[in-house]
Design a protein around this motif. Structure first.
Motif, short mmCIF file in Angstrom:
data_model
loop_
_atom_site.label_atom_id
_atom_site.label_comp_id
_atom_site.label_asym_id
_atom_site.label_seq_id
_atom_site.Cartn_x
_atom_site.Cartn_y
_atom_site.Cartn_z
N ARG A 36 3.55 6.26 6.44
CA ARG A 36 2.23 6.78 6.77
C ARG A 36 1.97 8.20 6.27
NH1 ARG A 36 1.15 4.70 12.97
NH2 ARG A 36 1.62 2.49 12.61
N ARG A 37 2.96 8.87 5.76
CA ARG A 37 2.82 10.28 5.44
C ARG A 37 1.94 10.48 4.20
NH1 ARG A 37 5.00 14.85 7.01
NH2 ARG A 37 5.17 16.62 5.60
N THR A 38 1.08 11.51 4.28
CA THR A 38 0.21 11.88 3.17
C THR A 38 0.69 13.20 2.60
OG1 THR A 38 -1.65 10.82 4.29
CG2 THR A 38 -2.17 12.31 2.48
N PRO A 44 -6.43 0.79 6.87
CA PRO A 44 -6.16 -0.63 6.62
C PRO A 44 -5.07 -0.87 5.58
CG PRO A 44 -8.52 -0.22 6.73
CD PRO A 44 -7.86 1.13 6.75
N SER A 45 -4.99 0.00 4.57
CA SER A 45 -4.03 -0.21 3.49
C SER A 45 -2.58 -0.16 3.98
CB SER A 45 -4.24 0.84 2.40
OG SER A 45 -4.14 2.15 2.93
N LEU A 46 -2.34 0.47 5.13
CA LEU A 46 -0.98 0.54 5.65
C LEU A 46 -0.46 -0.82 6.08
CD1 LEU A 46 -1.06 3.85 7.73
CD2 LEU A 46 0.15 3.44 5.59
N GLU A 47 -1.38 -1.76 6.30
CA GLU A 47 -0.99 -3.09 6.74
C GLU A 47 -0.81 -4.06 5.56
OE1 GLU A 47 -0.39 -3.35 9.90
OE2 GLU A 47 -1.25 -1.38 10.40
N PRO A 49 -1.78 8.73 10.53
CA PRO A 49 -1.47 7.50 9.78
C PRO A 49 -2.49 7.21 8.69
CG PRO A 49 -2.43 6.96 11.91
CD PRO A 49 -2.23 8.44 11.91
N LEU A 50 -2.55 8.13 7.70
CA LEU A 50 -3.48 7.98 6.59
C LEU A 50 -2.84 7.29 5.39
CD1 LEU A 50 -5.13 11.52 6.78
CD2 LEU A 50 -6.22 9.33 7.32
#
Length: 665
Positions: free
Chosen positions: A450-452, A585-588, A476-477
């Motif tokens: 999740r890290r940016t 959403p992209s994290l999923e 969580p970006l």
């Protein structure tokens, strides 16, 4: 315009000033030895014994034995001290390398595009400056006060008015300009003098360090050391590059023996001889910063071949840009590598053995690299017409897409300086992406969770990247993705459309000349607020130049394309009463799903540009302004209310009323 306006920007750029615990005598002694003065202690003792300005009995420099409440009385006094020490410096067999000049009574203007007669009202005034001595470089050259001739700068303060950070920022204003006007400069050492003490500051591509102050009445040799360093040390010891020479209006830049040459088949071989590149006086590109990569590009000639030479400082541990370009050789829309030399020297080596305070270390070590690319006309703004610029822009976006899908490479640093115009490139190659030094393999990048991370040039970073990037408690970006780079393409096009006023423009106007876009270069917060205003408002808050009249319609279409994305970022960033914070959403998504969504996003983004090119050819740009409105309103392709949607449009887009209320609040 005063240089004071640069201090906030430099404070954000340089970060914390690192303190060295080394003794100043040790720091300067090392530089004197590197600069050709062996046994500097004995050398300084001889000079001090012959100098009548110091009283060993009273342990003070006699002309400074008094109370001083302000700086002006100290200026001529230090001028006399420097002249007295200089008169006793041994000169047998040694030329003076520098000449001390007083500058406290005049301003030095900042030439942001040296050699191009670009007017600027930005000016600053160091108290003293050392210039290259006429006997050292060019006996016909007049010694005029200009940063392009500066070896070092120094300021005079009083003990009651010193601040380590503020004094350092003032020196940084001068040193920034030295790096701009001397693009091959490796580092700069500068000084703050008071009536009792001196402090050394060092500026390089990793940031700034400073010494502890030292009392030069109690330690008189340190003043001899400092003056000898200012006037006698050779170019290499003060940060000039011995492999680059500027003479008679031309640059000669050397790639050392052993550099890698890429033949037409893509095979690499090492050169047995150094490669000497001859270039005109004006770099095609240079960065207006101290800390960072310091990228500079020249058009050059090696023998009968022409090319583009790039010199930059890559962060140690980053993947090799040369390796990425070799891998991507032949892809349309991407620069073609001809030769390269990496890891020439590191900042940590230039700083030398250093003892820093507890918990303080070199923030980011960097290594100097040189790349040789195919020659291009210059930045995207060298296109002869607005349509040609848009075609090249589209080619570069397609090249970005090719990198991702063919080799899983994500650029991560899209800016106006990294998109080249190539009129001879042929179909699909009018726009070329360069500067892959921040590129990453998405197979690794997208598995980081999740890290940016804050990658890329701040002015063109996406809204997501600007929000809590590198925060110790990250939101969580998610990591950098293709939509971040597409957003950077959008900001690059905004910059060009609202500031460039004609065809074939080699120098893109700087953002600080625009009332709104100037905020893009300040802090992440300033940039994020301004970009959100541009992206989220019901009406486009930008007006294009007359040359790009009608481009408001394209910019409005593109910003609407990002609305679902911005909505998702806002859902994560803005606190809510929900028991759990939403995630992007992209994290999923799996890797395959990410690439599927990316393909859809590229199709829509490139489609918007292509549709506008067709309409532009017909003279129907779809731009209109309601009566009395101050901001442009664009009629989008296919209807005024159509909103091109990105693949992340699984969250409903806020209505225009709610957007207006949010901005007002």
């Amino acid at each position: 315009m005063s240089s004071v306006c640069l201090k906030p920007r430099l404070r954000a750029e340089l970060g914390p000033f690192v303190e060295r615990e080394d003794d100043v005598m040790c720091i300067l002694g090392q530089r004197l030895a590197e600069g050709g003065i062996q046994e500097p202690t004995e050398f300084a003792k001889v000079v001090l014994s012959q100098c009548g300005a110091y009283s060993a009995e009273n342990r003070c420099w006699t002309v400074l034995d008094g109370a001083f409440a302000a700086e002006p009385p100290l200026y001529p006094i230090f001028g006399r001290i420097f002249a007295e020490i200089r008169a006793h410096l041994p000169s047998r067999g040694r030329l003076f390398q520098g000449e001390m000049k007083a500058a406290y009574d005049r301003y030095m203007f900042h030439d942001l595009s040296p050699g191009k007669d670009v007017e600027t009202d930005l000016k600053s005034s160091p108290d003293f400056i050392t210039l290259a001595h006429v006997d050292h470089r060019d006996s016909d050259r007049e010694l005029n006060l200009a940063y392009r001739h500066a070896r070092q700068v120094l300021d005079i303060k009083v003990d009651s008015n010193i601040s380590c950070e503020e004094d350092g920022l003032q020196l940084a204003v001068y040193c920034r300009q030295i790096f701009i006007e001397q693009p091959t400069r490796r580092f700069v050492l500068s000084f703050i003098f008071t009536q009792t003490r001196l402090r050394v500051y060092g500026f390089d591509r990793s940031g700034c360090w400073h010494s502890q102050p030292i009392n030069f009445h109690e330690h008189p040799l340190v003043l001899i050391y400092a003056t000898a360093f200012l006037l006698l040390t050779h170019d290499n010891a003060i940060g000039l590059d011995q492999h680059s020479v500027y003479e008679a209006g031309r640059w000669s830049l050397t790639l050392p023996a052993g550099c890698h040459i890429i033949d037409d088949s893509g095979k690499s071989s090492e050169s047995s001889e150094p490669l000497v590149a001859q270039s005109g006086a004006i770099p095609l590109l240079r960065r207006h910063t101290i800390r960072g990569r310091g990228t500079t590009c020249w058009h050059f000639v090696i023998g009968d071949k022409q090319g583009l030479l790039k010199v930059y400082w890559r962060a140690v541990g980053r993947p090799s840009e040369a390796a990425a370009l070799v891998k991507a050789r032949g892809i349309k829309g991407v620069g073609r590598l001809l030769a390269y030399c990496e890891d020439i020297e590191k900042v940590s080596d230039l700083r030398g053995p250093a003892n820093f305070g507890a918990g303080e270390t070199l923030t980011t070590d960097r290594t100097r690299c040189q790349l040789v690319l195919e020659p291009y006309e210059g930045p995207l703004t060298m296109a002869p017409t607005p349509r040609a610029l848009l075609v090249a822009f589209r080619d570069a976006v397609q090249g970005h897409r090719n990198l991702l899908f063919d080799y899983h490479i994500l650029h991560r640093d899209i800016s106006v300086h990294n998109i080249m115009f190539d009129s001879a490139g042929g179909e699909g190659n009018a726009g070329r992406l360069i500067d892959l030094d921040l590129a990453a393999d998405v197979g690794e990048l997208w598995c980081k969770g999740r890290r940016t991370e804050a990658n890329g040039t701040r002015a063109y970073r996406s809204y997501k990247i600007l929000c809590h990037a590198n925060d110790p408690d990250p939101l969580p970006l998610g990591p950098h993705d293709h939509m971040d780079d597409l957003e950077s393409f959008f900001y690059a096009l905004c910059h060009i459309s609202v500031m460039v006023e004609g065809p074939s423009t080699p120098d893109i106007p700087h953002l600080d000349k625009h009332t709104m876009l100037a905020d893009w270069e300040l802090t992440d917060r300033n940039a994020a607020v301004t970009k959100l205003l541009i992206l989220q408002q019901p009406y486009l808050h930008l007006i294009c130049t007359e040359y790009f009249a009608g481009f408001e319609g394209l910019l409005d279409d593109l910003r609407r394309f990002f609305w679902p994305r911005i909505t998702n970022v806002e859902a994560v960033v803005v606190p809510t009463r929900a028991p759990e914070r939403p995630v992007m959403p992209s994290l999923e998504w799996s890797m395959e799903e990410r690439l599927e969504h990316a393909e859809e996003d590229y199709d829509r983004f490139i489609g918007i540009v292509s549709d506008f090119i067709k309409r532009y050819e017909l003279g129907a740009t779809g731009s209109a302004s309601p009566s009395g409105a101050t901001a442009s309103v664009a009629v989008t392709v296919g209807g005024a209310n159509k909103r091109p949607r990105s693949s992340e449009a699984n969250v409903s887009i806020r209505g225009e009323d709610s957007l207006r209320k949010k901005t007002k609040s």
